[in-house]
Design an enzyme around this catalytic site. Structure first.
Site, PDB file in Angstrom:
ATOM      1  NE  ARG A   1      -9.534   7.885  -3.115  1.00 44.55           N
ATOM      2  CZ  ARG A   1     -10.944   8.083  -3.222  1.00 44.55           C
ATOM      3  NH1 ARG A   1     -11.298   9.023  -3.949  1.00 44.55           N
ATOM      4  NH2 ARG A   1     -11.704   7.692  -2.377  1.00 44.55           N
TER       5      ARG A   1
ATOM      6  CE1 TYR B   1     -13.091  -6.935   1.592  1.00 47.25           C
ATOM      7  CE2 TYR B   1     -11.461  -8.673   1.007  1.00 47.25           C
ATOM      8  CZ  TYR B   1     -11.844  -7.691   1.497  1.00 47.25           C
ATOM      9  OH  TYR B   1     -11.040  -7.033   2.545  1.00 47.25           O
TER      10      TYR B   1
ATOM     11  NE  ARG C   1      -4.287  -1.407   0.318  1.00 54.32           N
ATOM     12  CZ  ARG C   1      -5.393  -1.417   0.824  1.00 54.32           C
ATOM     13  NH1 ARG C   1      -5.650  -0.227   1.563  1.00 54.32           N
ATOM     14  NH2 ARG C   1      -6.441  -2.256   0.988  1.00 54.32           N
TER      15      ARG C   1
ATOM     16  CG  ASP D   1      -9.188  -2.320  -4.379  1.00 57.18           C
ATOM     17  OD1 ASP D   1      -8.365  -1.800  -3.291  1.00 57.18           O
ATOM     18  OD2 ASP D   1      -9.737  -3.697  -4.335  1.00 57.18           O
TER      19      ASP D   1
ATOM     20  NE  ARG E   1      -6.882   5.757   2.639  1.00 49.13           N
ATOM     21  CZ  ARG E   1      -7.522   4.617   3.155  1.00 49.13           C
ATOM     22  NH1 ARG E   1      -8.692   4.906   3.413  1.00 49.13           N
ATOM     23  NH2 ARG E   1      -7.103   3.712   3.261  1.00 49.13           N
TER      24      ARG E   1
HETATM   25  O1  CP3 Z   1      -0.123  -1.479  -2.514  1.00 48.64           O
HETATM   26  C1  CP3 Z   1      -0.402  -0.604  -3.096  1.00 48.64           C
HETATM   27  O2  CP3 Z   1       0.197   0.668  -3.225  1.00 48.64           O
HETATM   28  C2  CP3 Z   1      -1.176  -0.692  -4.523  1.00 48.64           C
HETATM   29  C3  CP3 Z   1      -2.489  -0.546  -4.442  1.00 48.64           C
HETATM   30  C4  CP3 Z   1      -3.406  -1.493  -3.686  1.00 48.64           C
HETATM   31  C5  CP3 Z   1      -4.675  -1.074  -3.280  1.00 48.64           C
HETATM   32  N1  CP3 Z   1      -5.446  -1.944  -2.743  1.00 48.64           N
HETATM   33  C6  CP3 Z   1      -5.012   0.419  -3.267  1.00 48.64           C
HETATM   34  C7  CP3 Z   1      -6.272   1.019  -2.274  1.00 48.64           C
HETATM   35  C8  CP3 Z   1      -3.377  -2.682  -3.473  1.00 48.64           C
HETATM   36  C9  CP3 Z   1      -2.206  -3.784  -3.792  1.00 48.64           C
HETATM   37  C10 CP3 Z   1      -4.593  -3.132  -2.647  1.00 48.64           C
HETATM   38  C11 CP3 Z   1      -5.065  -4.523  -2.296  1.00 48.64           C
HETATM   39  C12 CP3 Z   1      -6.272  -4.825  -1.607  1.00 48.64           C
HETATM   40  N2  CP3 Z   1      -7.361  -4.082  -1.742  1.00 48.64           N
HETATM   41  C13 CP3 Z   1      -6.400  -5.976  -0.519  1.00 48.64           C
HETATM   42  C14 CP3 Z   1      -5.348  -6.766  -0.376  1.00 48.64           C
HETATM   43  C15 CP3 Z   1      -4.281  -6.299   0.577  1.00 48.64           C
HETATM   44  C16 CP3 Z   1      -4.637  -6.065   1.980  1.00 48.64           C
HETATM   45  O3  CP3 Z   1      -4.443  -4.819   2.292  1.00 48.64           O
HETATM   46  O4  CP3 Z   1      -5.132  -6.839   2.682  1.00 48.64           O
HETATM   47  C17 CP3 Z   1      -7.584  -5.905  -0.283  1.00 48.64           C
HETATM   48  C18 CP3 Z   1      -8.281  -6.761   0.807  1.00 48.64           C
HETATM   49  C19 CP3 Z   1      -8.218  -4.851  -0.926  1.00 48.64           C
HETATM   50  C20 CP3 Z   1      -9.895  -4.316  -0.668  1.00 48.64           C
HETATM   51  C21 CP3 Z   1      -9.819  -2.995  -0.283  1.00 48.64           C
HETATM   52  N3  CP3 Z   1      -9.548  -1.773  -1.106  1.00 48.64           N
HETATM   53  C22 CP3 Z   1     -10.301  -2.465   0.874  1.00 48.64           C
HETATM   54  C23 CP3 Z   1     -10.922  -3.367   2.126  1.00 48.64           C
HETATM   55  C24 CP3 Z   1     -10.498  -0.940   0.922  1.00 48.64           C
HETATM   56  C25 CP3 Z   1     -10.841  -0.029   2.037  1.00 48.64           C
HETATM   57  C26 CP3 Z   1      -9.724  -0.194   3.145  1.00 48.64           C
HETATM   58  C27 CP3 Z   1      -8.866   1.105   2.924  1.00 48.64           C
HETATM   59  O5  CP3 Z   1      -7.690   0.844   3.236  1.00 48.64           O
HETATM   60  O6  CP3 Z   1      -9.411   2.119   2.533  1.00 48.64           O
HETATM   61  C28 CP3 Z   1      -9.696  -0.704  -0.349  1.00 48.64           C
HETATM   62  C29 CP3 Z   1      -9.577   0.732  -0.614  1.00 48.64           C
HETATM   63  C30 CP3 Z   1      -8.109   0.873  -1.224  1.00 48.64           C
HETATM   64  N4  CP3 Z   1      -7.398   0.050  -1.866  1.00 48.64           N
HETATM   65  C31 CP3 Z   1      -7.435   2.159  -1.048  1.00 48.64           C
HETATM   66  C32 CP3 Z   1      -6.166   2.109  -1.470  1.00 48.64           C
HETATM   67  C33 CP3 Z   1      -5.246   3.325  -1.709  1.00 48.64           C
HETATM   68  C34 CP3 Z   1      -7.807   3.300  -0.126  1.00 48.64           C
HETATM   69  C35 CP3 Z   1      -9.249   4.011  -0.985  1.00 48.64           C
HETATM   70  C36 CP3 Z   1      -8.805   5.454  -1.040  1.00 48.64           C
HETATM   71  O7  CP3 Z   1      -7.860   6.085  -1.326  1.00 48.64           O
HETATM   72  O8  CP3 Z   1      -9.812   6.119  -0.738  1.00 48.64           O
END
Ligand code: CP3
Length: 348
Positions: free
Chosen positions: A42, A155, A29, A79, A33
């Site tokens: 964003r 999910y 990640r 994602d 943010r």
């Molecule tokens: O790693 C990186 O920088 C690449 C981008 C990336 C995102 N999601 C961007 C993201 C990666 C590799 C993921 C993987 C992901 N997404 C997983 C597996 C890894 C983990 O964290 O366990 C999962 C379970 C998801 C599903 C997901 N996406 C959730 C549960 C959420 C909400 C929780 C949160 O952190 O906000 C997201 C949103 C998400 N995916 C964000 C980002 C940067 C935040 C959204 C935003 O910017 O508003």
């Protein structure tokens, strides 16, 4: 193999079997943010999925942490829920609430899914990979990814994140044939999505099994290990130079040991893993990646520096990629990330 490699990348060297003096570093990640420049893009994109599906913007935020910190690998901004979206599910990200999907509860819900991923959803991801790949220096590798079938299925069935993945575990127990059919669809979709990312320029791929830790051993074998074996085997057959990392968050060491027998290049460790045991049982088979607790990076101070040193010492001389044990959290101070970079690269 090494003489054919186009990139003199420490990260790829480790995955190819060569330990480095200082471990290559990236953070799960890392585009996100905690970075002010991410929050700016964003806000401009408005919607999270719009950001994922606009190649120029996705490429830009992928490169931001590389520019700021010089990590050894970039991970494409996307994602894991892009796959169910491209299978035809309705996926939304509601501000401050996480993802929402219309849950699959029966055979009709499964049959309604597309067999081939919607190009309108996945092509922008491949285009973004292409753009990033053209802009990275030869030393910096590019990682593509997908969610593991089990984690993505949780999910799709619950329609949201849950604490213990009860809805998916219950479907797997009550209707294992239906659940298997969903996993089979996800195996095929993952093979296609990862292969296309490699074709577009990804040097390695990571499979995120974020919920691997909620299953009993027999269920882990059926719903995590076997689908991963199918993905890894197919990807190796279609892409001979595929480099594959699995991240089975929460899995026991016994479970990870079984995973390490697959033809993987690396296994990601979360912060609960005992490094001495991991060193004894995993590093002769695969590279290991991890495993700093993301909360330590928020807390900072002496405990952070001590833990970084301890991780480096525990894996010294092995194929180790430094990473967090899970994604970096939005409230992490930038100064602590700077400290991390300095300490990971310091000569021991
Ligand atoms: O790693 C990186 O920088 C690449 C981008 C990336 C995102 N999601 C961007 C993201 C990666 C590799 C993921 C993987 C992901 N997404 C997983 C597996 C890894 C983990 O964290 O366990 C999962 C379970 C998801 C599903 C997901 N996406 C959730 C549960 C959420 C909400 C929780 C949160 O952190 O906000 C997201 C949103 C998400 N995916 C964000 C980002 C940067 C935040 C959204 C935003 O910017 O508003």
């Amino acid at each position: 193999m090494s003489e054919l490699r186009a990139k003199p990348s420490p990260f790829l060297n480790v995955l190819d079997g060569f330990p480095q003096d200082t471990p290559p570093l990236w953070m799960m990640r890392q585009a996100g943010r905690y970075l002010p420049e991410y929050r700016e893009v964003r806000a401009k994109a408005g919607d999270f999925l719009t950001l994922c599906y606009t190649p120029e913007l996705a490429a830009e935020v992928t490169l931001q942490p590389i520019r700021r910190f010089g990590f050894d690998a970039a991970i494409i901004f996307s994602d894991i829920l892009v796959v169910p979206h491209a299978m035809g599910m309705n996926v939304r990200f509601e501000a401050g609430e996480g993802p929402r999907l219309d849950p699959i509860t029966d055979r009709a819900g499964l049959e309604a899914l597309r067999l081939l991923l919607d190009p309108a959803k996945v092509q922008p991801v491949y285009e973004a990979i292409n753009k990033v790949s053209a802009q990275l220096s030869r030393e910096t590798a590019l990682i593509g990814f997908c969610g593991a079938p089990w984690t993505v299925a949780t999910y799709m069935i619950a329609g949201r994140g849950t604490d213990d993945q009860g809805p998916a575990r219950m479907m797997a127990l009550r209707d294992p044939d239906l659940f298997q059919a969903l996993i089979d669809r996800l195996v095929d979709a993952s093979i296609a999505h990862l292969g296309a990312q490699i074709d577009a320029g990804a040097d390695a791929v990571q499979i995120f099994d974020s919920w691997a830790g909620v299953l009993d051993p027999a269920s882990f074998d059926r719903w995590c290990l076997r689908p991963l074996r199918r993905i890894v085997t197919a990807l190796r057959a279609s892409h001979r130079n595929a480099r594959i990392i699995a991240f089975p968050k929460g899995a026991s060491l016994e479970a990870m040991e079984r995973l390490a027998h697959l033809p993987l290049n690396g296994i990601g460790l979360d912060w609960t893993v005992d490094r001495t045991a991991a060193r004894e049982r995993l590093v002769d088979k695969v590279a290991v990646q991890g495993n700093l607790d993301p909360l330590r990076l928020i807390a900072g101070g002496a405990q952070l520096e001590e833990e970084i040193l301890s991780i480096r010492n525990d894996f010294e001389g092995t194929r180790h990629i430094f990473n967090l044990g899970h994604g970096i959290k939005p409230e992490t101070p930038l100064a602590h990330v700077e400290k991390l970079v300095e300490k990971v690269r310091e000569k021991l």
